[in-house]
Design a protein around this motif. Structure first.
Motif, short mmCIF file in Angstrom:
data_model
loop_
_atom_site.label_atom_id
_atom_site.label_comp_id
_atom_site.label_asym_id
_atom_site.label_seq_id
_atom_site.Cartn_x
_atom_site.Cartn_y
_atom_site.Cartn_z
N ALA A 124 -3.19 -8.93 2.62
CA ALA A 124 -4.53 -8.35 2.75
C ALA A 124 -5.31 -8.67 1.49
CB ALA A 124 -4.46 -6.84 2.95
N VAL A 125 -6.49 -9.25 1.66
CA VAL A 125 -7.37 -9.55 0.53
C VAL A 125 -8.63 -8.69 0.70
CG1 VAL A 125 -8.68 -11.31 -0.71
CG2 VAL A 125 -6.51 -11.92 0.40
N ASP A 126 -8.83 -7.76 -0.21
CA ASP A 126 -10.01 -6.90 -0.19
C ASP A 126 -11.04 -7.44 -1.18
OD1 ASP A 126 -9.21 -4.82 1.68
OD2 ASP A 126 -7.72 -4.26 0.19
N LEU A 127 -12.25 -7.69 -0.69
CA LEU A 127 -13.33 -8.20 -1.52
C LEU A 127 -14.49 -7.22 -1.51
CD1 LEU A 127 -13.45 -11.93 -0.33
CD2 LEU A 127 -12.42 -11.07 -2.42
N VAL A 128 -15.08 -7.00 -2.68
CA VAL A 128 -16.22 -6.11 -2.81
C VAL A 128 -17.28 -6.80 -3.66
CG1 VAL A 128 -17.05 -3.83 -3.50
CG2 VAL A 128 -14.70 -4.10 -2.68
N ALA A 129 -18.51 -6.80 -3.18
CA ALA A 129 -19.66 -7.28 -3.96
C ALA A 129 -20.38 -6.06 -4.53
CB ALA A 129 -20.60 -8.10 -3.10
N VAL A 130 -20.55 -6.03 -5.85
CA VAL A 130 -21.14 -4.87 -6.51
C VAL A 130 -22.35 -5.32 -7.32
CG1 VAL A 130 -20.74 -2.97 -8.11
CG2 VAL A 130 -18.86 -3.81 -6.69
N LEU A 161 -22.73 -3.98 -2.43
CA LEU A 161 -23.56 -4.84 -1.60
C LEU A 161 -22.81 -5.37 -0.39
CD1 LEU A 161 -25.23 -6.85 -4.49
CD2 LEU A 161 -26.21 -4.93 -3.22
N GLY A 162 -21.52 -5.12 -0.32
CA GLY A 162 -20.73 -5.59 0.82
C GLY A 162 -19.26 -5.41 0.55
N THR A 163 -18.48 -5.19 1.61
CA THR A 163 -17.03 -5.01 1.52
C THR A 163 -16.37 -5.76 2.66
OG1 THR A 163 -17.31 -2.81 0.55
CG2 THR A 163 -15.14 -3.35 1.41
N LEU A 164 -15.35 -6.53 2.35
CA LEU A 164 -14.61 -7.28 3.36
C LEU A 164 -13.12 -7.07 3.18
CD1 LEU A 164 -16.42 -10.76 3.35
CD2 LEU A 164 -16.59 -9.00 5.12
N ARG A 165 -12.39 -6.99 4.28
CA ARG A 165 -10.93 -7.05 4.25
C ARG A 165 -10.51 -8.21 5.13
NH1 ARG A 165 -5.84 -2.99 4.64
NH2 ARG A 165 -6.25 -3.08 2.41
N LEU A 166 -9.76 -9.15 4.55
CA LEU A 166 -9.29 -10.31 5.28
C LEU A 166 -7.76 -10.25 5.37
CD1 LEU A 166 -11.73 -11.34 3.09
CD2 LEU A 166 -11.61 -13.28 4.65
N LEU A 167 -7.23 -10.32 6.58
CA LEU A 167 -5.79 -10.28 6.81
C LEU A 167 -5.31 -11.65 7.25
CD1 LEU A 167 -5.52 -6.92 8.80
CD2 LEU A 167 -5.22 -7.28 6.35
N CYS A 168 -4.21 -12.12 6.65
CA CYS A 168 -3.72 -13.44 6.99
C CYS A 168 -2.25 -13.54 6.63
CB CYS A 168 -4.52 -14.52 6.25
SG CYS A 168 -4.51 -14.32 4.44
N PHE A 169 -1.63 -14.61 7.10
CA PHE A 169 -0.27 -14.91 6.69
C PHE A 169 -0.30 -15.64 5.35
CE2 PHE A 169 0.29 -14.44 11.26
CZ PHE A 169 1.45 -13.66 11.32
N ASP A 170 0.82 -15.63 4.66
CA ASP A 170 0.94 -16.32 3.39
C ASP A 170 0.58 -17.80 3.58
OD1 ASP A 170 1.63 -17.15 0.84
OD2 ASP A 170 3.79 -17.14 1.23
N ALA A 288 -11.77 -8.56 -6.32
CA ALA A 288 -10.75 -8.85 -5.31
C ALA A 288 -9.47 -8.09 -5.64
CB ALA A 288 -10.46 -10.34 -5.24
N VAL A 289 -8.79 -7.62 -4.60
CA VAL A 289 -7.45 -7.06 -4.72
C VAL A 289 -6.59 -7.70 -3.62
CG1 VAL A 289 -6.01 -5.01 -4.73
CG2 VAL A 289 -8.34 -4.86 -5.59
N VAL A 290 -5.46 -8.26 -4.02
CA VAL A 290 -4.54 -8.90 -3.07
C VAL A 290 -3.31 -8.01 -2.93
CG1 VAL A 290 -3.16 -10.95 -2.55
CG2 VAL A 290 -5.37 -11.18 -3.71
N ARG A 291 -2.94 -7.71 -1.68
CA ARG A 291 -1.81 -6.82 -1.42
C ARG A 291 -0.92 -7.43 -0.33
NH1 ARG A 291 -6.25 -3.12 -1.58
NH2 ARG A 291 -6.09 -1.62 -3.30
N ARG A 292 0.36 -7.07 -0.36
CA ARG A 292 1.21 -7.33 0.79
C ARG A 292 0.80 -6.37 1.89
NH1 ARG A 292 6.19 -9.99 -0.32
NH2 ARG A 292 6.64 -9.64 1.87
N PHE A 293 0.73 -6.86 3.12
CA PHE A 293 0.25 -6.03 4.23
C PHE A 293 1.43 -5.67 5.12
CE2 PHE A 293 -1.41 -5.72 8.60
CZ PHE A 293 -2.30 -4.68 8.42
N GLN A 294 1.62 -4.36 5.31
CA GLN A 294 2.72 -3.89 6.13
C GLN A 294 2.27 -2.69 6.95
OE1 GLN A 294 5.85 -3.01 3.35
NE2 GLN A 294 6.60 -5.12 3.32
N GLY A 295 2.58 -2.74 8.24
CA GLY A 295 2.38 -1.56 9.08
C GLY A 295 0.97 -1.03 9.12
N GLY A 296 -0.05 -1.91 9.06
CA GLY A 296 -1.43 -1.46 9.15
C GLY A 296 -1.97 -0.83 7.90
N LYS A 297 -1.23 -0.93 6.76
CA LYS A 297 -1.68 -0.31 5.52
C LYS A 297 -2.19 -1.36 4.55
CE LYS A 297 1.73 3.40 5.95
NZ LYS A 297 2.87 4.09 5.34
#
Length: 297
Positions: A124-130, A161-170, A288-297
């Motif tokens: 999960a890659v969370d992006l925020v424009a501030v 100014l905007g928030t995005l969450r992008l989910l993808c495989f490695d 940006a914050v990059v996290r391992r994505f598990q179980g919808g979290k």
């Protein structure tokens, strides 16, 4: 002979057990994996056609639905699918509808969990424009950098100014955007016939909002990821200026654009300022914050 008798007795007992149907979500196992690409927003000239992107990558799924059903039948009590009356598996829309007895259901759930263990990790890659002031943007927008949690929290409390969450495989490249398409009358397509001029209106649209393209590549040894990203924030300016022509008014829109292209290593679960743009009152930075994505979290 004794073993055969016990097996036959067990088969008769299972055949009399109540068959129930359960739904198993296997969309994460069977969904096709493919890269997607972002197009930048532009106030393009009339008749302009953007170049096509050559993407020879063939989408694939971790498991084909037919393979998945066959694996379950062959590895989860294979004999039961013939001896239990009404036992069956039907796929539909990313789900498996399985009819069997409770004991087999439990083993199917465990086997699907095992299949997921062999998938590429999801990210999960969370992006925020501030929005920030011009002086602060000039400092933060220079190079990607880690920031202290307290400093990140202070930035996030500001004007987002905007928030995005992008989910993808490695290693997968994905695109997401938040905003809307804005339409404007750009020009007239003029035709001359029998001493008369006919002008058909030419309308264009441009995206107004926050969009991003990311490809995270996990580094398991260092607890981080190599993040490749392209980010754009567009601000469509109202009101639209209009100019009168002999065929009618055409619109001359203006928009502020902040774009960022970066490749940097980022630690997992740690806020990073990727950069930003210094454009007066529209100055902003991208976190940006990059996290391992598990179980919808």
């Amino acid at each position: 002979r004794l073993l055969q008798q016990r097996a036959a007795a067990r088969a008769r007992s299972e055949g009399r057990q109540r068959v129930t149907t359960r739904m198993y979500d296997v969309s994460d196992l069977t969904a096709p994996i493919f890269d997607s690409y972002m197009e930048y927003s532009n106030l393009i000239p009339s008749r302009y056609q953007p170049p096509e992107i050559n993407n020879d990558f063939e989408p694939h799924s971790p498991y084909q639905v037919d393979w998945l059903i066959e694996l379950i039948r062959e590895t989860v009590e294979p004999a039961s699918w013939d001896t239990i009356e009404g036992a069956d598996i039907h796929p539909k829309g990313g789900w498996l509808f399985v009819s069997t007895i409770p004991r087999v259901h439990e083993r199917i759930a465990g086997r699907l969990k095992g299949f997921r263990a062999y998938l590429e990790p999801q990210v999960a890659v969370d992006l925020v424009a501030v929005r920030v002031d011009q002086q602060r943007a000039a400092v933060l927008a220079r190079t990607p950098r880690d920031i202290e949690p307290a400093a990140a929290e202070a930035l996030l409390q500001g004007d987002r100014l905007g928030t995005l969450r992008l989910l993808c495989f490695d290693g997968q490249q994905v695109v997401s955007r938040q905003g809307s398409d804005r339409s404007y009358l750009q020009d007239f397509d003029v035709e001359i016939a029998q001493s008369a001029k006919i002008g058909d209106p030419i309308r264009q649209s441009v995206f107004d909002g926050f969009s991003a393209q990311v490809r995270p590549i996990l580094d398991r040894n260092r607890g981080g990821a190599m993040l490749h990203c392209r980010i754009e924030r567009t601000d469509f300016r109202d009101p639209i200026r209009r100019v009168m022509t002999e065929h009618g008014p055409v619109e001359l829109p203006a928009m502020g654009i902040t774009r960022l292209s970066a490749s940097c290593w980022v630690p997992l679960d740690t806020p990073v300022v990727l950069g930003g743009g210094v454009i007066g009152d529209g100055s902003c930075v991208f976190l940006a914050v990059v996290r391992r994505f598990q179980g919808g979290k």
